[in-house]
Write a protein that holds these residues in place. Structure first.
Motif, mmCIF file in Angstrom:
data_model
loop_
_atom_site.group_PDB
_atom_site.id
_atom_site.type_symbol
_atom_site.label_atom_id
_atom_site.label_comp_id
_atom_site.label_asym_id
_atom_site.label_seq_id
_atom_site.Cartn_x
_atom_site.Cartn_y
_atom_site.Cartn_z
ATOM 1 N N GLN A 205 18.936 3.872 0.275
ATOM 2 C CA GLN A 205 18.188 4.699 -0.683
ATOM 3 C C GLN A 205 18.874 6.046 -0.953
ATOM 4 O O GLN A 205 18.269 6.919 -1.579
ATOM 5 N N PHE A 225 5.325 4.872 2.560
ATOM 6 C CA PHE A 225 6.284 4.119 3.384
ATOM 7 C C PHE A 225 7.483 5.023 3.696
ATOM 8 O O PHE A 225 8.633 4.670 3.465
ATOM 9 N N PHE A 231 13.107 10.461 1.477
ATOM 10 C CA PHE A 231 12.725 10.955 0.143
ATOM 11 C C PHE A 231 12.038 12.325 0.238
ATOM 12 O O PHE A 231 12.246 13.193 -0.612
ATOM 13 N N SER A 249 3.573 3.696 10.954
ATOM 14 C CA SER A 249 4.190 3.787 12.282
ATOM 15 C C SER A 249 4.207 5.233 12.755
ATOM 16 O O SER A 249 4.746 6.111 12.075
ATOM 17 N N ASP A 275 -2.195 3.367 6.936
ATOM 18 C CA ASP A 275 -1.828 2.295 6.027
ATOM 19 C C ASP A 275 -1.766 2.872 4.602
ATOM 20 O O ASP A 275 -2.683 3.582 4.174
ATOM 21 N N PHE A 277 -2.047 1.502 1.684
ATOM 22 C CA PHE A 277 -3.093 1.050 0.758
ATOM 23 C C PHE A 277 -4.380 1.845 0.992
ATOM 24 O O PHE A 277 -5.048 2.257 0.045
ATOM 25 N N ASP A 294 7.971 2.741 -1.721
ATOM 26 C CA ASP A 294 9.134 2.037 -1.153
ATOM 27 C C ASP A 294 8.723 1.183 0.036
ATOM 28 O O ASP A 294 9.066 1.474 1.188
ATOM 29 N N PRO A 296 8.258 -2.076 2.731
ATOM 30 C CA PRO A 296 9.196 -3.022 3.342
ATOM 31 C C PRO A 296 9.231 -4.288 2.496
ATOM 32 O O PRO A 296 8.388 -4.475 1.627
HETATM 33 N N1 SAH Z 1 11.411 4.900 2.275
HETATM 34 C C1 SAH Z 1 11.972 4.815 3.596
HETATM 35 C C2 SAH Z 1 12.166 3.394 4.071
HETATM 36 C C3 SAH Z 1 10.907 2.580 4.070
HETATM 37 S S1 SAH Z 1 10.949 1.238 5.170
HETATM 38 C C4 SAH Z 1 13.291 5.581 3.630
HETATM 39 O O1 SAH Z 1 13.717 6.108 2.596
HETATM 40 O O2 SAH Z 1 13.899 5.665 4.692
HETATM 41 C C5 SAH Z 1 9.302 0.732 5.172
HETATM 42 C C6 SAH Z 1 8.374 1.588 6.024
HETATM 43 O O3 SAH Z 1 7.052 1.172 5.738
HETATM 44 C C7 SAH Z 1 8.523 1.464 7.525
HETATM 45 O O4 SAH Z 1 8.720 2.737 8.082
HETATM 46 C C8 SAH Z 1 7.197 0.871 8.023
HETATM 47 O O5 SAH Z 1 6.765 1.461 9.236
HETATM 48 C C9 SAH Z 1 6.255 1.240 6.911
HETATM 49 N N2 SAH Z 1 5.112 0.364 6.650
HETATM 50 C C10 SAH Z 1 5.087 -0.981 6.567
HETATM 51 N N3 SAH Z 1 3.877 -1.415 6.161
HETATM 52 C C11 SAH Z 1 3.111 -0.308 5.965
HETATM 53 C C12 SAH Z 1 1.771 -0.082 5.505
HETATM 54 N N4 SAH Z 1 0.987 -1.109 5.159
HETATM 55 N N5 SAH Z 1 1.336 1.185 5.412
HETATM 56 C C13 SAH Z 1 2.129 2.216 5.761
HETATM 57 N N6 SAH Z 1 3.400 2.072 6.171
HETATM 58 C C14 SAH Z 1 3.891 0.816 6.269
#
Ligand code: SAH
Length: 390
Positions: A205, A225, A231, A249, A275, A277, A294, A296
Motif C-alpha cells: 500500500q 482495517f 494510511f 486486533s 469490528d 462493520f 482496506d 483483508p
Molecule cells: N491497511 C493496512 C492493512 C490492512 S490488513 C495497512 O495499510 O497496513 C487487514 C487488517 O484488518 C488486519 O490488521 C486485521 O487485523 C484487520 N481486520 C480483519 N477483519 C476485521 C474486522 N472485521 N474489523 C476490524 N478489523 C479487521
C-alpha cells in the motif's frame, strides 16, 4: 529430470508463458515427488520450460523458466534470478526515503512460490510452495551476498526446512532484535517480522498511502482495517485535523499507536479496537471527509468469491452512507480471486444502493516493487478506487 506431458491442444497458455499448468491440461504425470523440479513438454515432446511439481494441487506445476533448451539449475542460475530482481529494485526504490520494499514478488519476478520482503538489513523469506525449500540455500546465500544481514524465514509450509534452519528460531544465523524501525516515503514505522501480520507490514500500500496524504490536509479521516496505521500516518503527516484508526486486533492498534507516537506529526489521532462493520454502523453520517476501506482478502479461494462479493458490497455501502457530501473513499480489495472488473461491479452496486452520485477519480493498484508478470494477470491482486461521493 522427469517429464510432465501436456495434452495435445492444451499447451497454448504455456506457449504464452502463463506459469501455471492446471491439472486438466496434463496428459501424463511424471513419477516425481511433490516439489520436484520437472520438465514441461508438449504432446510431441517439445520442451516448454521447467517448474515445481505439485501432484496434489489444481495447479500441477508452476513454471519458473520458459525455454526449449536444457538448463543447469545450479547456484548461478538461482542467484542470477535473484540479482535481476535486486537490480530492478535498485532502479525503483528511492532509498533515501524508503528502506522497506518487496524484493521478490513470486510470479511477478519469475519466482513462483517465493516472496522476499526487505526491512532495512532484514530479508523476510516466505516459501509458499513445496519445492522452493530445495533451492532456498541458494536464495539465502544470494541474499547475504547482496548485503542483507539478517534472514528470517516466515512460512507455514516446509516444516522440514524450518526444523533444519534452527530449533525454535526462524532466523537463519544471527537474529535481528525486534521491532526494527524502517522508513517508507520518510514515514517511520516499527515492524516486528516475528509477530507481525504477513511479513510484518503491508508493503503493497506504499503508493496508495502517499496518495491519501495528497488529499488529507485539514480533513477528518477514517482509516478502517488500519493494522499498524500506515494510511493514518500519511494523513497525519499531511496535516489531517483528525484521524480515526480502527482494527479488530489489539496488537495491530498497539502498533498503530506506537507508530503515531514515533512520528509526532500533530493532529488528533484516536484508535479503536473494534469490528469495522460495528464501528461504521455507529459512526455519525456526514462526519468524515475521507474514509479508507482496506479489508483483508475476503476471498481466500475461488469458492469464496460469492461471499466475498457480499462482504465487499456491504462494506462499501456503509462507507457510501457515512461519507460527507463531497468526501472521498479509498476502497481496496486484495483478493486475487476478485478481479478488477468484478471489484468495480461490486462497488458500482454498493454505490447504486446508496443512491448517491459517485465518481471514480483514480484507479489504484499495487506499487512497482510488486510487479505483475504480463502473462500472469492473476498477479494483479491489489485493486483500488479513489471515489468522490456527491
Ligand atoms: N491497511 C493496512 C492493512 C490492512 S490488513 C495497512 O495499510 O497496513 C487487514 C487488517 O484488518 C488486519 O490488521 C486485521 O487485523 C484487520 N481486520 C480483519 N477483519 C476485521 C474486522 N472485521 N474489523 C476490524 N478489523 C479487521
Amino acid at each position: 529430470m522427469k517429464n510432465l506431458v501436456l495434452k495435445s491442444g492444451r499447451e497454448r497458455s504455456l506457449v504464452n508463458r502463463h506459469p501455471w499448468v492446471f491439472s486438466g491440461a496434463v496428459k501424463q504425470l511424471p513419477k516425481a515427488e511433490n516439489g520436484e523440479i520437472v520438465k514441461v513438454v508438449t504432446n510431441h515432446g517439445d520442451c516448454l520450460g521447467y517448474g515445481f511439481f505439485s501432484p496434489d494441487s489444481q495447479i500441477t506445476c508452476r513454471v519458473f523458466e520458459f525455454t526449449a533448451n536444457e538448463i543447469t539449475l545450479d547456484s548461478h542460475f538461482w542467484k542470477s534470478k535473484l540479482q535481476s530482481a535486486f537490480h530492478l529494485r535498485q532502479r525503483l526504490i528511492r532509498f533515501e526515503h524508503t528502506d522497506c520494499y518487496r524484493l521478490i514478488h513470486a510470479e511477478g519476478d519469475f519466482f513462483p512460490g517465493i516472496i522476499v520482503d526487505i526491512y532495512g538489513p532484514v530479508a523476510v523469506v516466505q516459501l509458499l510452495i513445496k519445492g522452493t525449500e530445495r533451492i532456498s540455500a541458494f536464495i539465502f546465500e544470494g541474499l547475504k551476498e547482496l548485503g542483507y544481514e539478517y534472514i528470517y524465514l516466515k512460512t507455514k509450509q516446509n516444516t522440514q526446512l524450518l526444523e533444519q534452519v534452527e530449533q525454535g528460531s526462524r532466523w537463519l544465523d544471527a537474529a535481528c532484535p525486534m521491532p526494527i524501525r524502517v522508513k517508507e516515503n520518510g514515514v517511520l514505522m516499527e515492524v516486528n517480522v516475528e509477530t507481525g501480520q504477513k511479513t510484518g507490514f503491508f508493503l503493497d500500500q506504499r503508493e496508495n498511502r502517499r496518495i491519501v496524504g495528497n488529499y488529507s490536509a485539514g480533513k477528518k479521516v477514517l482509516n478502517t482495517f488500519s493494522y499498524s496505521g500506515g494510511f493514518s500516518l500519511y494523513a497525519l503527516r499531511a496535516g489531517a485535523e483528525l484521524v480515526h484508526s480502527v482494527d479488530s486486533s489489539k496488537e495491530a492498534i498497539a502498533l498503530c499507536d506506537a507508530n503515531v507516537n514515533l512520528n509526532q506529526y500533530g493532529g488528533t489521532h484516536e484508535s479503536y479496537v473494534e469490528d469495522v462493520f460495528d464501528f461504521l454502523k455507529r459512526a455519525a453520517s456526514d462526519f468524515y471527509d475521507i474514509i479508507i476501506l482496506d479489508p483483508p482478502a475476503f476471498a481466500k479461494h475461488a469458492r469464496a468469491v460469492d461471499n466475498a462479493a457480499r462482504g465487499y458490497k456491504n462494506l462499501n455501502l456503509i462507507g457510501f452512507q457515512k461519507i460527507r457530501k463531497g468526501g472521498l473513499i479509498f476502497t481496496y480489495s486484495c483478493s486475487q480471486h476478485v478481479d478488477k472488473d468484478l471489484f468495480r461491479k461490486i462497488v458500482f452496486s454498493a454505490a447504486a444502493d446508496s443512491g448517491r452520485n459517485v465518481r471514480i477519480l483514480q484507479q489504484l493498484s499495487q506499487p512497482e516493487d510488486h510487479p505483475i508478470n504480463i502473462y500472469h494477470p492473476e498477479g494483479e491482486y491489489l485493486k483500488g478506487l479513489l471515489l468522490e461521493v456527491e
